[in-house]
Write a protein that holds these residues in place. Structure first.
Motif, short mmCIF file in Angstrom:
data_model
loop_
_atom_site.label_atom_id
_atom_site.label_comp_id
_atom_site.label_asym_id
_atom_site.label_seq_id
_atom_site.Cartn_x
_atom_site.Cartn_y
_atom_site.Cartn_z
N LEU A 1 1.88 1.79 -3.47
CA LEU A 1 0.75 2.32 -4.25
C LEU A 1 0.59 3.82 -3.98
O LEU A 1 0.33 4.61 -4.89
CB LEU A 1 -0.54 1.59 -3.88
CG LEU A 1 -0.75 0.23 -4.51
CD1 LEU A 1 -1.99 -0.44 -3.93
CD2 LEU A 1 -0.90 0.37 -6.03
N THR B 1 -3.74 12.47 -1.29
CA THR B 1 -4.29 11.17 -0.86
C THR B 1 -3.21 10.09 -0.94
O THR B 1 -3.11 9.24 -0.07
CB THR B 1 -5.52 10.73 -1.70
OG1 THR B 1 -5.14 10.65 -3.06
CG2 THR B 1 -6.68 11.67 -1.54
N GLY B 2 -2.35 10.17 -1.98
CA GLY B 2 -1.23 9.23 -2.09
C GLY B 2 -0.29 9.38 -0.91
O GLY B 2 0.16 8.39 -0.32
N PHE C 1 -5.03 16.96 -5.38
CA PHE C 1 -5.80 16.09 -4.48
C PHE C 1 -5.25 14.66 -4.45
O PHE C 1 -4.94 14.14 -3.37
CB PHE C 1 -7.28 16.13 -4.88
CG PHE C 1 -8.22 15.65 -3.82
CD1 PHE C 1 -8.58 16.46 -2.76
CD2 PHE C 1 -8.75 14.37 -3.89
CE1 PHE C 1 -9.45 16.03 -1.78
CE2 PHE C 1 -9.62 13.92 -2.91
CZ PHE C 1 -9.97 14.75 -1.86
N PRO C 2 -5.06 14.03 -5.63
CA PRO C 2 -4.47 12.69 -5.60
C PRO C 2 -3.09 12.66 -4.97
O PRO C 2 -2.73 11.67 -4.32
CB PRO C 2 -4.42 12.26 -7.07
CG PRO C 2 -5.06 13.31 -7.85
CD PRO C 2 -5.50 14.42 -6.97
N SER D 1 0.68 3.84 5.80
CA SER D 1 1.29 2.52 5.61
C SER D 1 2.60 2.44 6.40
O SER D 1 2.88 1.42 7.04
CB SER D 1 1.57 2.25 4.13
OG SER D 1 0.41 2.43 3.38
N THR E 1 0.84 -1.20 0.00
CA THR E 1 0.00 0.00 0.00
C THR E 1 0.88 1.25 0.00
O THR E 1 0.54 2.24 -0.65
CB THR E 1 -0.97 0.02 1.20
OG1 THR E 1 -0.24 -0.15 2.40
CG2 THR E 1 -2.02 -1.06 1.08
N VAL F 1 3.30 5.59 -5.85
CA VAL F 1 3.01 5.59 -7.29
C VAL F 1 1.94 6.65 -7.60
O VAL F 1 2.04 7.38 -8.59
CB VAL F 1 2.54 4.18 -7.74
CG1 VAL F 1 1.94 4.23 -9.14
CG2 VAL F 1 3.69 3.20 -7.70
N THR F 2 0.92 6.74 -6.71
CA THR F 2 -0.11 7.76 -6.91
C THR F 2 0.51 9.16 -6.87
O THR F 2 0.18 10.02 -7.70
CB THR F 2 -1.19 7.65 -5.81
OG1 THR F 2 -1.60 6.30 -5.71
CG2 THR F 2 -2.38 8.53 -6.12
N TYR G 1 0.47 16.12 -13.41
CA TYR G 1 -0.60 17.06 -13.74
C TYR G 1 -0.53 18.33 -12.92
O TYR G 1 -1.45 19.14 -12.93
CB TYR G 1 -1.97 16.37 -13.55
CG TYR G 1 -2.03 15.07 -14.30
CD1 TYR G 1 -2.31 15.06 -15.66
CD2 TYR G 1 -1.70 13.89 -13.67
CE1 TYR G 1 -2.31 13.89 -16.37
CE2 TYR G 1 -1.69 12.70 -14.37
CZ TYR G 1 -1.99 12.69 -15.71
OH TYR G 1 -1.98 11.52 -16.42
N GLY H 1 2.42 9.77 -10.06
CA GLY H 1 1.49 9.98 -11.16
C GLY H 1 0.83 11.35 -11.07
O GLY H 1 0.59 12.00 -12.09
N ALA H 2 0.55 11.80 -9.85
CA ALA H 2 -0.14 13.07 -9.67
C ALA H 2 0.73 14.26 -10.05
O ALA H 2 0.23 15.26 -10.57
CB ALA H 2 -0.61 13.20 -8.22
N VAL I 1 -1.81 7.81 2.16
CA VAL I 1 -1.69 6.35 2.11
C VAL I 1 -0.28 5.93 2.47
O VAL I 1 -0.06 5.02 3.29
CB VAL I 1 -2.08 5.81 0.71
CG1 VAL I 1 -1.75 4.33 0.60
CG2 VAL I 1 -3.56 6.04 0.44
#
Lengths: 158, 499
Positions: free
Chosen positions: A18, A47-48, A43-44, A55, A15, A21-22, A29, A25-26, A51
């Motif tokens: 993940l 949240t990433g 926002f992502p 974790s 997690t 990675v989020t 943008y 990726g975010a 997480v």
């Protein structure tokens, strides 16, 4: 045997990955302030981050209280039925993509009933054929929902 | 009382032959789903949802909610007769229900369960009837910061009151939000987090996630635990049912207490599962018969059942009036509302009163239908569980994948369902809560929009979340709940006597 300790660490590690990675990726943008307010990645990204941090917290908690996690996560005796149930499911998904969901359903039900539950063919075959036919009538006829089809349906002109 | 007038109008909408037929179908499907291991209310509703895309929203929601009620009842049946909770929320029913059945009092236990469940549901619907209009009017004053604060409060209460590890709950929520962000961004229109995979461009459907998480994951857990079906046969006679019904008023205190717990847990996102456990626990502690709990005490069946159904029903209140679901199943229904082109929240009461009040009226009717059907069909559904799992298990697997495919007719969703199945299995075994993740996936975009619009309004200053008394109260409550596990621990440390 897989211990609970190992399973907790592996899951929290996954997690965390993940989450990272989020975040990565975010950033593509933009995570700052744009012309029209917060950029799409903001926002992502957070949240990433949440997480990943939570974790990491779980990993820390688990390592600190290591003694509490010695119970088994999965024993060798449990592994067999779990694999016997899940591996045919993977085969079913692959078969569905090649042969369509109806044919795959018939094959999957037939195989599990004959090879795993040791049913006789004359019991298993009617069930294995009836289920996809029932699904076909319910979905395509009653609800006009089309299911994934394969070469057999093409030959039958359905 | 405009609530009563609206309700009468709602009965006019709900009470057609077509709708009553849908209630019967929904309840029967729900009973089936509730009885079968691995399939539960969230799953059953997710599997049905794609079939309702072309239906009228009122008919569609009646079908889905009726399935929900049916599933709640079905779960109790298997708890009592087989000691297998068909639903997580009926685990507490096994504690006294199964011992009763073993003593040859299965009929009594089932009647108590169904009648108290019906009572709990009725309390929930009455609460919705009385409060929803008021809550919706109040919520009309909300703008983006208040909405974000309400979402924040909902998730904070999962963390603070959910009972699972707070960090694991946070991971679950965060993953849900991240998954919701995949695909088209609803404000800028840019495609996010697709990492170059075309399959990720349309986003990840929460329906596929629910089917994998709740359906496939649960099945594997069932297999691993080794399903031993040791059922008790039951036939319900009208006389027995009536005798139990006549006995119900004696348990008024347990009924009211459990109903209150259920309503509270349903409105705040505690959910039916937490409600039933809490109600059982409190009943055991405060009832005069508490010592006999666990050995087949009727109150041990009445308490969790009433709370379970009261919570299941009242979870619809925040979903309708605020657009914040109180349970995983109502989260799926909220997603359905959006798919049907409705906008859940206070505006729904103004734009579509027929829908809102038709639904509320249908909840009264469908619960009556459910009690009658469940009392008459118990032997039939109990028979289904006697078919060997080697046949039923693979058929449930097929239904799950067929359901996943019907969501959007995408082959990739079959893989996604499989992946979510693995996640569901691992999360369940390691006690990560799954419901908050589903909630985050469903309202992720709305929460994000509220957050971004708030910041646009304030030109980037987070002070907007403390700008007026209303939003300040909501945010402070949320923070309090979020930090509650930490506060509780500090208090415990402070109270510990110094050696």
């Amino acid at each position: 045997m897989i211990t609970r300790y190992a399973a907790e660490l592996a899951t929290a590690g996954t997690t965390a990955a993940l989450g990272i990675v989020t975040m990565i990726g975010a950033t593509e943008y933009g995570i700052g302030w744009g012309k029209s307010g917060p950029e799409p990645g903001t926002f992502p990204f957070y949240t990433g981050l949440i997480v990943a941090l939570a974790s990491a917290g779980i990993v820390a908690q688990t390592v600190v209280a290591r003694g509490k996690f010695t119970t088994p996560f999965l024993t060798a005796a449990q592994l067999r039925p779990v694999l016997a149930f899940s591996l045919p499911i993977v085969a079913f998904v692959i078969a569905s993509l090649v042969l369509g969901l109806y044919v795959a359903t018939a094959l999957y039900l037939l195989a599990t009933m004959v090879f795993q539950a040791k049913y006789r063919l004359r019991v298993a075959l009617p069930i294995a054929v009836a289920v996809p036919i029932g699904l076909y009538l319910l979905l395509e006829k009653a609800f006009q929902v089309s299911l994934l089809k394969g070469p057999l349906e093409g030959m039958l002109g359905l | 009382m405009d609530g009563i007038a609206s309700l009468l109008h709602g009965f006019g909408v709900a009470l057609t032959a077509y709708h009553v037929m849908l209630m019967v179908i929904g309840v029967m499907l729900g009973l089936l789903v509730g009885v079968l291991p691995g399939l539960g209310a969230p799953n059953g509703v997710s599997l049905l949802l794609p079939l309702t895309f072309t239906m009228d929203p009122v008919a569609a929601i009646i079908l889905l909610t009726s399935t929900y009620w049916g599933a709640l009842f079905g779960g109790s049946t298997t708890s009592i007769l087989f000691n297998i909770p068909g639903e997580p929320s009926s685990v507490a029913t096994t504690f006294d229900g199964y011992p009763m059945a073993k003593q040859g009092r299965a009929t009594e236990a089932l009647s108590y369960a169904f009648l108290s469940a019906g009572f709990g549901a009725l309390l929930g619907v009455v609460l919705i009837t009385l409060l929803s209009g008021w809550v919706a009017r109040f919520a009309l004053k909300f703008s983006s910061p208040e909405y974000f604060a309400v979402y924040f409060l909902a998730f904070a209460s999962f963390i603070g009151l959910g009972g699972a590890s707070p960090l694991k709950t946070i991971v679950s929520i965060g993953l849900g939000f991240s998954l919701a962000a995949v695909g088209m961004d609803s404000i800028s229109g840019s495609l996010r987090l697709s990492y170059g995979f075309d399959s990720l461009v349309p986003g990840i459907s929460f329906l596929v996630a629910v089917i994998g998480l709740f359906g496939l994951g649960e099945l594997v857990v069932t297999i691993e635990e080794g399903l031993k079906i040791d059922g008790i046969r039951a036939r319900l006679s009208l006389r027995d049912v009536l005798r139990t019904a006549a006995d119900m008023p004696r348990h008024w205190l347990a009924l009211l207490r459990s109903g209150a717990i259920g309503c509270w847990m349903g409105i705040t996102p505690g959910g039916p599962t937490a409600a039933s456990f809490m109600s059982y626990g409190l009943a055991k502690r405060f009832s005069r018969k508490g010592a006999r709990f666990g050995q087949g005490e009727p109150e041990g069946v009445i308490s969790p059942e009433t709370a379970d159904h009261a919570a299941g029903t009242s979870a619809m209140l925040p979903m309708l009036a605020l657009g914040v679901p109180g349970s995983a199943t109502s989260a799926v229904m909220l997603g359905g509302l959006m798919i049907w082109g409705l906008n859940p929240g206070p505006m729904l009461f103004i734009e579509r009163p027929d829908f809102v009040w038709g639904l509320i009226a249908s909840m009264y009717l469908a619960n009556v239908v459910a009690v009658v059907l469940v009392l008459t069909t118990v032997p039939m559904f109990a028979a289904i569980l006697r078919t060997p799992f080697a046949v039923i298990g693979p058929i449930i697997v097929v239904v799950c994948f067929v359901g996943a495919y019907t969501v959007a007719s995408r082959e990739f969703d079959l893989w996604l369902a499989l992946a979510f199945g693995v996640v569901g299995y691992i999360f369940k075994k390691l006690d990560y809560p799954i419901a908050p993740m589903v909630l985050a996936m469903v309202i992720g975009d709305k929460a994000e929009d509220a957050f971004r619009q708030s910041l646009i309004m304030s030109k980037g200053s987070p002070a907007i979340f403390w700008a007026n008394p209303l939003v300040t109260t909501l945010m402070s409550l949320g923070l309090l709940l979020l930090l509650w596990p930490l506060i509780a621990r500090l208090v415990a440390v402070a109270r510990r006597p110094i050696p």
